[in-house]
Scaffold this active site. Structure first.
Site, PDB file in Angstrom:
ATOM      1  N   ASP B  37      10.803   4.670  -1.607  1.00  0.00           N
ATOM      2  CA  ASP B  37      10.444   3.502  -0.789  1.00  0.00           C
ATOM      3  C   ASP B  37      10.826   2.121  -1.583  1.00  0.00           C
ATOM      4  O   ASP B  37      10.321   1.676  -2.626  1.00  0.00           O
ATOM      5  CB  ASP B  37       8.835   3.627  -0.872  1.00  0.00           C
ATOM      6  CG  ASP B  37       8.458   4.396   0.415  1.00  0.00           C
ATOM      7  OD1 ASP B  37       9.371   5.192   0.766  1.00  0.00           O
ATOM      8  OD2 ASP B  37       7.369   4.591   0.614  1.00  0.00           O
ATOM      9  N   LYS B  94      11.887   4.497   8.504  1.00  0.00           N
ATOM     10  CA  LYS B  94      10.970   5.099   9.512  1.00  0.00           C
ATOM     11  C   LYS B  94      10.981   4.750  10.718  1.00  0.00           C
ATOM     12  O   LYS B  94      11.117   3.565  11.041  1.00  0.00           O
ATOM     13  CB  LYS B  94       9.736   4.828   8.593  1.00  0.00           C
ATOM     14  CG  LYS B  94       9.521   5.671   7.426  1.00  0.00           C
ATOM     15  CD  LYS B  94       8.224   5.370   6.795  1.00  0.00           C
ATOM     16  CE  LYS B  94       7.872   5.691   5.405  1.00  0.00           C
ATOM     17  NZ  LYS B  94       7.849   7.116   5.141  1.00  0.00           N
ATOM     18  N   GLY B 166       0.165   6.338   0.110  1.00  0.00           N
ATOM     19  CA  GLY B 166      -0.416   5.114  -0.487  1.00  0.00           C
ATOM     20  C   GLY B 166      -1.843   5.503  -1.185  1.00  0.00           C
ATOM     21  O   GLY B 166      -2.538   4.434  -1.498  1.00  0.00           O
ATOM     22  N   ARG B 178       1.521  24.596  -0.824  1.00  0.00           N
ATOM     23  CA  ARG B 178       1.117  25.981  -1.204  1.00  0.00           C
ATOM     24  C   ARG B 178       0.774  26.645   0.300  1.00  0.00           C
ATOM     25  O   ARG B 178       1.169  27.943   0.242  1.00  0.00           O
ATOM     26  CB  ARG B 178      -0.335  25.954  -1.931  1.00  0.00           C
ATOM     27  CG  ARG B 178      -0.124  25.548  -3.423  1.00  0.00           C
ATOM     28  CD  ARG B 178      -1.323  26.077  -4.185  1.00  0.00           C
ATOM     29  NE  ARG B 178      -1.364  25.960  -5.483  1.00  0.00           N
ATOM     30  CZ  ARG B 178      -0.511  26.598  -6.574  1.00  0.00           C
ATOM     31  NH1 ARG B 178       0.043  27.888  -6.131  1.00  0.00           N
ATOM     32  NH2 ARG B 178      -0.681  26.434  -7.812  1.00  0.00           N
ATOM     33  N   GLY B 227       1.688  10.868  -2.249  1.00  0.00           N
ATOM     34  CA  GLY B 227       0.625  10.599  -3.323  1.00  0.00           C
ATOM     35  C   GLY B 227       1.508  11.005  -4.674  1.00  0.00           C
ATOM     36  O   GLY B 227       0.739  11.285  -5.835  1.00  0.00           O
ATOM     37  N   GLY B 248       6.469   6.637  -2.718  1.00  0.00           N
ATOM     38  CA  GLY B 248       6.270   5.660  -1.948  1.00  0.00           C
ATOM     39  C   GLY B 248       5.890   4.389  -3.053  1.00  0.00           C
ATOM     40  O   GLY B 248       6.358   3.983  -3.703  1.00  0.00           O
ATOM     41  N   SER B 249       4.438   4.250  -2.763  1.00  0.00           N
ATOM     42  CA  SER B 249       3.917   3.357  -3.507  1.00  0.00           C
ATOM     43  C   SER B 249       3.669   3.251  -5.119  1.00  0.00           C
ATOM     44  O   SER B 249       3.659   2.575  -5.875  1.00  0.00           O
ATOM     45  CB  SER B 249       2.327   3.127  -2.982  1.00  0.00           C
ATOM     46  OG  SER B 249       2.415   3.417  -1.689  1.00  0.00           O
TER      47      SER B 249
END
Lengths: 235, 307
Positions: B37, B94, B166, B178, B227, B248-249
């Protein structure tokens, strides 16, 4: 030479379909061993044929340097013990520098422009005209017979594909794509001693002809004069 | 016949009806890579230099969207266009769930992939975008097999987990990976006469349920997203069968983005070599602080958006 041992560079990109194609060639007795996933230098030991897959050429070059595989690949190819087949990003890396990123390996006397057809919305598939010379084994390409068969069709998938913008005299065109009526067809697959490079993705179709042709030609020492300096580790 | 490691997703089987080899082809080219990102040209260049295989052009990274609140929409055209100019790797962007006009705009801009994303505020309470009608490929999030097959049925060329964006918390991405694999395993031993009934229970397209039952894999690649904050997180999701990683973050929210980006690329490429992962962990900057799932009220959980 005994049966070839083939592998696929598995750092980033579309490696698994190539491994699947090679696994079929092992199953029918063409390869000496199951295909090898090459991630580190030690994975190259005993390997006669290596495929550099499609993916992002800047990422693959970054990882080749990071894991110290660049010099090893080049040395083995120049010693005539490792044949290389680059598809898409892999073909870009085999060619000569053109001033853009990434630095190329400079093994193939040809120059490829990246993303030459545009962005992903310009990606396409097309029927190609393929002419694979009969393998004589050990010979230099130019001594190879003109093809033994008529050109045949091959389904080519082009993903953000590069284009050959220059091809050296010692490099042979094996497949072309018709561009427009009246214009000459453009090269999409070329070969030189110990090298094969294509701008499309034969691994995404179930047609084994190109993979079979690659692994059944033994690695060769590139002729003198085709030795270009290799890119330094810094891009 | 002897088998080597079977390829995971779809290479050996003909594609099910309605799927496009050219769109899925790009998803395959991104495998083994890291998609980062970015919100500025500078960040995009850092990502490319660190070895990212693509960037996601955004106005705000998910952790900022979470903090600042408000309606999150498609990024400003200027931001996307400048990032497209700055890098040679694929640029994704996005669109809101169901917002097919944002998607048309992104397609016109020539973005390489559209993420129909729950990180943005949904535009349609019931329908996702009809993705087959587009030339540009789409990636969609999925928490379970049936959600994955519904998105593929609409034309998604790539799937990803809906890890809680995030948060810097990997638990939800792991849960989705899983669960999907467990459901694939179950389906691959479901006899053919029970598959229609299974498709009914799953609320998934029958021809795709058949595909998964016959081939033991999804028809398109499945990446991890949401995550991922450390090289070890990236290696974990790869080991659990993700075929590439979105971050991302985790990169531009860390104390040293260059180092974190390069370390995550390294660990993703060699996810099965603990020595390389250890080295990558050593080279990384401090990870983002992160959020536990318990601290996020149900109503604020992004994975609940879409179905």
């Amino acid at each position: 030479m005994g049966l070839p041992t083939a592998g696929v560079l598995c750092l980033q990109g579309s490696s698994e379909p190539h491994l699947a194609r090679l696994a079929e060639l092992h199953a029918d007795g063409t390869l000496a061993a199951p295909p090898r996933a090459v991630r580190q230098r030690r994975d190259l030991d005993g390997l006669t044929h290596l495929i550099l897959p499609g993916g992002e050429s800047t990422t693959i070059r970054h990882l080749l340097d990071l894991f110290e595989l660049t010099d090893e690949l080049v040395a083995r190819h120049r010693a005539g013990t490792l044949a290389l087949f680059g598809t898409c990003a892999g073909a870009i890396l085999l060619g000569q520098d053109d001033g853009t990123r990434p630095r190329r390996l400079g093994l193939l006397d040809a120059t490829l422009a990246r993303n030459a057809y545009g962005r992903q919305v310009d990606s396409f598939s097309a029927e190609l005209s393929l002419e694979l010379p009969a393998a004589r084994g050990g010979g230099d390409d130019r001594r190879e017979s003109a093809s033994t068969a008529e050109p045949t069709a091959f389904h080519g998938v082009f993903i953000r594909a590069p284009r050959f913008v220059r091809i050296g005299a010692g490099v042979r065109v094996l497949a072309t794509r018709a561009v427009e009526p009246g214009k000459s067809a453009e090269p999409v697959l070329v070969a030189a001693p110990g090298l094969l490079a294509g701008t499309f993705h034969p691994e995404l179709t179930r047609d084994l002809r190109i993979h079979r042709w690659f692994v059944t030609r033994p690695p060769e020492t590139p002729p003198a004069g085709s030795r270009h300096p290799i890119g330094a580790a810094t891009a | 016949m002897q088998r080597t490691d079977p390829p995971k997703n779809g290479h050996d089987a003909p594609l099910p009806h309605g799927l496009d080899e050219v769109k899925i082809g790009l998803a395959r080219m991104l495998k083994g890579g890291v998609i980062m990102d970015v919100t500025t040209v500078e960040q995009a260049k850092i990502a490319e230099d660190a070895g990212a295989c693509a960037v996601m052009a955004l106005e705000r990274v998910p952790s900022d969207i979470r903090k600042e609140g408000g309606v999150a929409r498609m990024a400003a055209i200027e931001v996307i266009a400048r990032i497209q100019e700055a890098v040679t790797i694929p640029v994704m962007a996005k669109a809101r769930i169901g917002h097919f006009i944002e998607a048309r705009v992104l397609e016109t801009l020539g973005v390489d992939f559209i993420d129909e994303s729950e990180v943005l505020t949904p535009a349609d309470p019931e329908n996702h975008i009809e993705k087959r009608a587009f030339k540009v490929p789409f990636v969609c999030g999925a928490t379970c097999l049936d959600e994955a097959l519904r998105r593929v049925g609409e034309g998604a060329a790539m799937l990803r987990t809906k890890g809680e964006a995030g948060t810097g918390n990997i638990i939800e991405a792991v849960r989705h990976l899983r669960l999907i694999q467990k459901q694939i395993r179950e389906l691959s031993v479901t006899p053919s006469e029970e598959r229609m009934s299974r498709a009914k229970e799953l609320r998934a397209p029958y021809h795709l349920v058949e595909y998964v039952a016959q081939h033991g894999k999804l028809p398109v690649p499945n990446f991890a997203a949401g995550g991922v904050a450390t090289p070890a997180d990236a290696a974990l999701v790869m080991a659990l069968g993700a075929e590439a990683v979105f971050v991302g973050s985790g990169i531009f929210g860390s104390t040293s983005p260059q180092k974190t980006a390069a370390a995550i690329v390294k660990a993703t490429a060699q996810w099965n070599d603990p020595a390389v992962i250890a080295q990558a962990c050593r080279e990384t900057g401090g990870a983002m602080k992160g959020l536990t799932m318990e601290s996020i009220p149900e109503a604020e959980r992004l994975a609940k958006r879409g179905w």
